[in-house]
Design an enzyme around this catalytic site. Structure first.
Site, mmCIF file in Angstrom:
data_model
loop_
_atom_site.group_PDB
_atom_site.id
_atom_site.type_symbol
_atom_site.label_atom_id
_atom_site.label_comp_id
_atom_site.label_asym_id
_atom_site.label_seq_id
_atom_site.Cartn_x
_atom_site.Cartn_y
_atom_site.Cartn_z
ATOM 1 N N LYS A 14 1.286 -1.287 -0.187
ATOM 2 C CA LYS A 14 -0.078 0.488 0.119
ATOM 3 C C LYS A 14 1.047 0.987 -0.070
ATOM 4 O O LYS A 14 0.291 2.286 -0.727
ATOM 5 C CB LYS A 14 -0.667 0.178 1.316
ATOM 6 C CG LYS A 14 -2.376 -0.863 1.430
ATOM 7 C CD LYS A 14 -3.164 -0.721 2.969
ATOM 8 C CE LYS A 14 -2.310 -0.251 3.748
ATOM 9 N NZ LYS A 14 -1.364 -0.863 4.630
ATOM 10 N N ARG A 89 -8.969 0.988 10.237
ATOM 11 C CA ARG A 89 -8.050 -0.093 10.218
ATOM 12 C C ARG A 89 -9.060 -1.425 10.978
ATOM 13 O O ARG A 89 -8.856 -2.001 11.693
ATOM 14 C CB ARG A 89 -6.501 -0.223 11.025
ATOM 15 C CG ARG A 89 -6.114 0.263 10.387
ATOM 16 C CD ARG A 89 -4.673 -0.832 10.229
ATOM 17 N NE ARG A 89 -3.332 -0.835 10.795
ATOM 18 C CZ ARG A 89 -2.007 -0.183 10.192
ATOM 19 N NH1 ARG A 89 -2.461 1.337 9.277
ATOM 20 N NH2 ARG A 89 -1.076 0.042 10.365
ATOM 21 N N ARG A 128 12.202 -4.850 5.258
ATOM 22 C CA ARG A 128 11.799 -3.737 5.366
ATOM 23 C C ARG A 128 12.446 -2.424 5.881
ATOM 24 O O ARG A 128 13.486 -2.459 6.908
ATOM 25 C CB ARG A 128 10.712 -3.406 5.582
ATOM 26 C CG ARG A 128 10.313 -1.783 4.561
ATOM 27 C CD ARG A 128 8.752 -2.175 4.096
ATOM 28 N NE ARG A 128 7.863 -1.751 6.282
ATOM 29 C CZ ARG A 128 6.004 -1.559 5.621
ATOM 30 N NH1 ARG A 128 5.690 -1.337 4.232
ATOM 31 N NH2 ARG A 128 6.567 -1.644 6.872
ATOM 32 N N ARG A 161 12.452 0.517 10.995
ATOM 33 C CA ARG A 161 11.363 0.631 12.387
ATOM 34 C C ARG A 161 11.357 0.139 13.188
ATOM 35 O O ARG A 161 11.936 -1.594 12.921
ATOM 36 C CB ARG A 161 10.610 1.021 11.806
ATOM 37 C CG ARG A 161 10.180 2.489 10.865
ATOM 38 C CD ARG A 161 9.185 2.776 10.110
ATOM 39 N NE ARG A 161 7.819 1.629 10.493
ATOM 40 C CZ ARG A 161 6.023 1.543 10.145
ATOM 41 N NH1 ARG A 161 6.653 2.260 8.569
ATOM 42 N NH2 ARG A 161 5.268 0.491 9.827
ATOM 43 N N ARG A 172 1.772 -7.831 15.243
ATOM 44 C CA ARG A 172 1.156 -7.325 13.628
ATOM 45 C C ARG A 172 0.494 -7.813 13.597
ATOM 46 O O ARG A 172 -0.601 -7.141 13.514
ATOM 47 C CB ARG A 172 2.735 -6.524 13.676
ATOM 48 C CG ARG A 172 2.316 -5.245 13.646
ATOM 49 C CD ARG A 172 3.724 -4.271 13.129
ATOM 50 N NE ARG A 172 3.285 -2.962 12.030
ATOM 51 C CZ ARG A 172 3.769 -3.039 11.208
ATOM 52 N NH1 ARG A 172 4.780 -3.831 10.327
ATOM 53 N NH2 ARG A 172 3.446 -1.362 10.494
#
Ligand code: AMP
Length: 222
Positions: A14, A89, A128, A161, A172
């Protein structure tokens, strides 16, 4: 006001598609994750509150998240519409958005789900990296920077992150995939859900999003 919701699990792409789509539609991306990170950086009360949840890989409570989103939608540059990335969400957030848009005589034009299987999401997310300057995204395997550790675009340092570190990813995913299911159902019920295959190239996913939006009557700026 043209409101397009981009849906997908964390890591579905996204964040890559949203700015590309924004350029095609001529409306800004509103990403609640970015708004929260900015609030954390600025050290606001909301940022301090949100940070506890973000670092633990949990969703920030609905009440705080909805307040942040509605404040952003009230800014002038959102007047023609927005692409929502990372919101809603939860089913409660989706209902709050419907209510806010109904008060402006509008509604979500389309909710596009970028669909990627869970095992692929974990592989993608654990590699990432983003830059400190502007959050430009990289991936160790699928889109490495030209110089390791340095952003191609603005030269700033790359980092992982806290919520992209492997230990946090599972927690998560478990929580967020559950909630995402409710949001998908919300838009399936209201009839605006469109699904695109997120396992394709970036260009092919972008093309599939355009086709889905055209079907929903959302046209590009020209
Ligand atoms: P993201 O950049 O979208 O992955 O968001 C990073 C983190 O911000 C998430 O893991 C959540 O802790 C928080 N967050 C962002 N958007 C929302 C939302 N719509 N509802 C609750 N928490 C959110």
């Amino acid at each position: 006001m043209k409101v397009v919701v981009l849906l997908g699990a964390p890591g579905a792409g996204k964040g890559t598609q949203a700015p590309l789509l924004a350029a095609r539609l001529g409306i800004p991306v509103v990403a609640t994750g970015d708004l929260f990170r900015a609030a954390v950086r600025d050290g606001t009360a909301l940022g301090l509150e949100a940070r506890r949840y973000m670092d633990a890989g949990q969703l920030v409570p609905d009440e705080i998240t909805i307040r942040l989103l509605l404040e952003r939608l009230a800014r002038p540059d959102a007047g023609d519409g927005v692409i929502l990335d990372g919101f809603p969400r939860t089913a409660v957030q989706a209902a709050a958005l419907d209510t806010a848009l109904a008060a402006r005589d509008t509604s979500v034009a389309a909710a596009v789900l970028v669909d990627v299987p869970a095992d692929e999401l974990i592989r993608r997310m654990s590699g990432r990296w983003v830059c400190r300057g502007a959050g430009h995204p990289y991936h160790e395997v699928s889109s490495p920077p030209r110089t390791p550790g340095v952003c191609d675009i603005d030269g700033s340092e790359l980092y992982q992150r806290a919520d992209d570190q492997p230990a946090t990813i599972r927690a998560r995913m478990d929580q967020q995939l559950g909630a995402l299911g409710q949001v998908i159902e919300h838009y399936r019920t209201s009839g605006v859900l469109r699904t695109v295959d997120g396992l394709q190239s970036i260009e092919a996913v972008a093309g599939a999003i355009d086709a889905a939006l055209a079907e929903a009557g959302v046209a590009a700026a020209g």
